[in-house]
Design a protein around this motif. Structure first.
Motif, mmCIF file in Angstrom:
data_model
loop_
_atom_site.group_PDB
_atom_site.id
_atom_site.type_symbol
_atom_site.label_atom_id
_atom_site.label_comp_id
_atom_site.label_asym_id
_atom_site.label_seq_id
_atom_site.Cartn_x
_atom_site.Cartn_y
_atom_site.Cartn_z
ATOM 1 N N ASP A 130 0.821 -1.153 0.037
ATOM 2 C CA ASP A 130 0.022 -0.067 0.063
ATOM 3 C C ASP A 130 0.882 1.422 0.054
ATOM 4 O OD1 ASP A 130 -2.351 -1.539 -0.108
ATOM 5 O OD2 ASP A 130 -2.487 -1.300 2.247
ATOM 6 N N ARG A 131 2.112 1.256 0.774
ATOM 7 C CA ARG A 131 2.985 2.468 0.734
ATOM 8 C C ARG A 131 3.944 2.407 -0.290
ATOM 9 N NH1 ARG A 131 4.510 1.989 7.119
ATOM 10 N NH2 ARG A 131 2.367 2.373 7.852
ATOM 11 N N ALA A 132 3.985 1.645 -1.250
ATOM 12 C CA ALA A 132 4.948 1.245 -2.419
ATOM 13 C C ALA A 132 4.249 1.966 -3.689
ATOM 14 C CB ALA A 132 5.417 -0.088 -2.591
ATOM 15 N N ALA A 133 5.147 2.622 -4.346
ATOM 16 C CA ALA A 133 4.704 3.128 -5.679
ATOM 17 C C ALA A 133 5.226 2.364 -6.790
ATOM 18 C CB ALA A 133 5.229 4.749 -5.737
ATOM 19 N N GLU A 134 4.513 1.526 -7.351
ATOM 20 C CA GLU A 134 4.542 0.707 -8.454
ATOM 21 C C GLU A 134 5.644 -0.335 -7.886
ATOM 22 O OE1 GLU A 134 5.161 2.847 -12.054
ATOM 23 O OE2 GLU A 134 3.682 4.206 -11.681
ATOM 24 N N GLY A 135 6.000 -0.591 -6.805
ATOM 25 C CA GLY A 135 6.758 -1.617 -6.262
ATOM 26 C C GLY A 135 8.136 -0.903 -5.730
ATOM 27 N N VAL A 136 8.005 0.640 -5.782
ATOM 28 C CA VAL A 136 9.313 1.278 -5.399
ATOM 29 C C VAL A 136 9.021 1.524 -3.854
ATOM 30 C CG1 VAL A 136 10.628 3.420 -5.723
ATOM 31 C CG2 VAL A 136 9.677 2.159 -7.473
ATOM 32 N N VAL A 137 10.189 0.975 -2.898
ATOM 33 C CA VAL A 137 10.033 1.338 -1.707
ATOM 34 C C VAL A 137 11.106 2.145 -1.208
ATOM 35 C CG1 VAL A 137 8.748 -0.619 -1.218
ATOM 36 C CG2 VAL A 137 11.140 -0.725 -1.255
ATOM 37 N N ALA A 138 11.094 2.813 -0.387
ATOM 38 C CA ALA A 138 12.195 3.756 0.294
ATOM 39 C C ALA A 138 12.341 3.525 1.667
ATOM 40 C CB ALA A 138 11.513 5.308 -0.133
ATOM 41 N N TYR A 139 13.585 3.644 2.062
ATOM 42 C CA TYR A 139 14.085 3.132 3.281
ATOM 43 C C TYR A 139 15.510 4.134 3.819
ATOM 44 C CZ TYR A 139 12.047 -1.298 2.823
ATOM 45 O OH TYR A 139 11.106 -2.394 2.827
ATOM 46 N N SER A 140 15.465 4.508 4.811
ATOM 47 C CA SER A 140 16.705 5.356 5.242
ATOM 48 C C SER A 140 17.935 4.435 4.714
ATOM 49 C CB SER A 140 16.531 5.345 6.694
ATOM 50 O OG SER A 140 18.118 5.886 7.025
ATOM 51 N N ALA A 141 18.905 5.404 4.173
ATOM 52 C CA ALA A 141 20.222 4.509 3.652
ATOM 53 C C ALA A 141 21.182 4.543 4.864
ATOM 54 C CB ALA A 141 20.744 5.472 2.525
ATOM 55 N N ILE A 142 20.623 4.959 6.092
ATOM 56 C CA ILE A 142 21.668 4.725 7.113
ATOM 57 C C ILE A 142 21.129 3.724 8.216
ATOM 58 C CG2 ILE A 142 22.545 5.922 9.091
ATOM 59 C CD1 ILE A 142 23.552 6.809 6.465
ATOM 60 N N CYS A 143 21.780 2.830 8.462
ATOM 61 C CA CYS A 143 21.196 1.629 9.600
ATOM 62 C C CYS A 143 21.009 2.112 11.072
ATOM 63 C CB CYS A 143 22.000 0.427 9.171
ATOM 64 S SG CYS A 143 21.736 -0.846 10.630
ATOM 65 N N THR A 144 20.015 1.965 11.405
ATOM 66 C CA THR A 144 19.742 2.338 12.629
ATOM 67 C C THR A 144 20.396 1.358 13.740
ATOM 68 O OG1 THR A 144 17.562 1.185 12.815
ATOM 69 C CG2 THR A 144 17.298 3.412 12.336
ATOM 70 N N HIS A 145 20.834 0.513 13.451
ATOM 71 C CA HIS A 145 21.352 -0.594 14.199
ATOM 72 C C HIS A 145 22.848 -0.067 14.804
ATOM 73 C CE1 HIS A 145 24.297 -4.017 14.563
ATOM 74 N NE2 HIS A 145 23.183 -4.602 15.385
ATOM 75 N N ALA A 146 23.686 0.428 13.577
ATOM 76 C CA ALA A 146 24.996 0.814 14.052
ATOM 77 C C ALA A 146 25.409 2.129 13.400
ATOM 78 C CB ALA A 146 25.942 -0.090 13.639
ATOM 79 N N GLY A 147 24.454 2.948 12.566
ATOM 80 C CA GLY A 147 24.680 4.169 12.214
ATOM 81 C C GLY A 147 25.344 3.820 10.708
ATOM 82 N N CYS A 148 25.673 2.611 10.362
ATOM 83 C CA CYS A 148 26.403 2.590 9.004
ATOM 84 C C CYS A 148 25.584 3.017 7.857
ATOM 85 C CB CYS A 148 27.199 1.222 8.919
ATOM 86 S SG CYS A 148 28.110 0.667 10.339
ATOM 87 N N GLU A 149 26.287 3.204 6.780
ATOM 88 C CA GLU A 149 25.817 3.472 5.636
ATOM 89 C C GLU A 149 25.396 2.039 4.661
ATOM 90 O OE1 GLU A 149 26.293 6.050 1.310
ATOM 91 O OE2 GLU A 149 27.031 6.988 3.444
ATOM 92 N N VAL A 150 24.025 1.928 4.309
ATOM 93 C CA VAL A 150 23.825 0.581 3.379
ATOM 94 C C VAL A 150 24.284 0.987 1.958
ATOM 95 C CG1 VAL A 150 22.172 -0.637 2.269
ATOM 96 C CG2 VAL A 150 21.727 0.477 4.526
ATOM 97 N N ILE A 151 25.178 -0.171 1.857
ATOM 98 C CA ILE A 151 25.987 -0.219 0.546
ATOM 99 C C ILE A 151 25.447 -1.060 -0.879
ATOM 100 C CG2 ILE A 151 28.060 1.006 1.364
ATOM 101 C CD1 ILE A 151 29.075 -1.887 1.554
ATOM 102 N N VAL A 152 24.764 -2.122 -0.532
ATOM 103 C CA VAL A 152 24.533 -3.247 -1.082
ATOM 104 C C VAL A 152 22.987 -3.703 -0.631
ATOM 105 C CG1 VAL A 152 24.935 -5.461 -2.150
ATOM 106 C CG2 VAL A 152 26.811 -3.704 -1.510
#
Length: 154
Positions: free
Chosen positions: A111-133
């Motif tokens: 319901d929240r996705a736009a044609e299958g496109v989802v958005a997440y923070s690129a920063i992990c809340t677990h350790a503050g690292c940047e998602v790379i892959v």
């Protein structure tokens, strides 16, 4: 004047001089700190913001077709549509866009996705690292070389 009073006077003058220097530094530096905190580029994403590609040369809002299929990541910054300010002043504003098969999404995410496109923070809340892959088969984010399942990294 007795010798101990002369030493006490010297100490008091030294403290006054140090206090004056510290006060002067505060008056010079405080406006810069206050201005940095009110910089519109550092504001967090807001409802109604558009997303623009990080590697784009002009702030052109992304459309669902701009996000490639097959789990390839697209990194984006929020864009304030009222004054065209790209909120790229903080790494915490970086957004990860991903196109997934809409049928594979749970009902709430679909319901929240736009044609299958989802958005997440690129920063992990677990350790503050940047998602790379993103590994589609595992549905896991790879962060600084270690894998985390999305359910464990919210």
């Amino acid at each position: 004047m007795r010798p101990e009073n002369r030493e006490a006077g010297w100490y008091v003058r030294r403290i006054r001089r140090r206090t004056a220097i510290e006060l002067g530094l505060c008056l010079v530096l405080v406006p810069r700190v206050v201005c940095a905190q009110t910089d519109a580029k550092r504001d967090r994403p807001r409802e109604g913001d558009l997303l623009v590609a990080i590697d784009g040369t002009t702030p052109e809002p992304l459309k669902p077709d701009d996000v490639p299929p097959s789990g390839k990541l697209t990194m984006a910054w929020p864009l304030d549509p009222t004054d065209n300010t790209v909120r790229d002043g903080s790494r915490l504003n970086k957004v990860l866009l991903l196109r997934l098969d809409p049928e594979s999404l749970d009902p709430v995410t679909r319901d929240r996705a736009a044609e299958g496109v989802v958005a997440y923070s690129a920063i992990c809340t677990h350790a503050g690292c940047e998602v790379i892959v993103w590994q589609c088969a595992l549905k896991a984010r790879i962060i600084s070389g270690g894998g985390f399942h999305p359910d464990n990294c919210r």
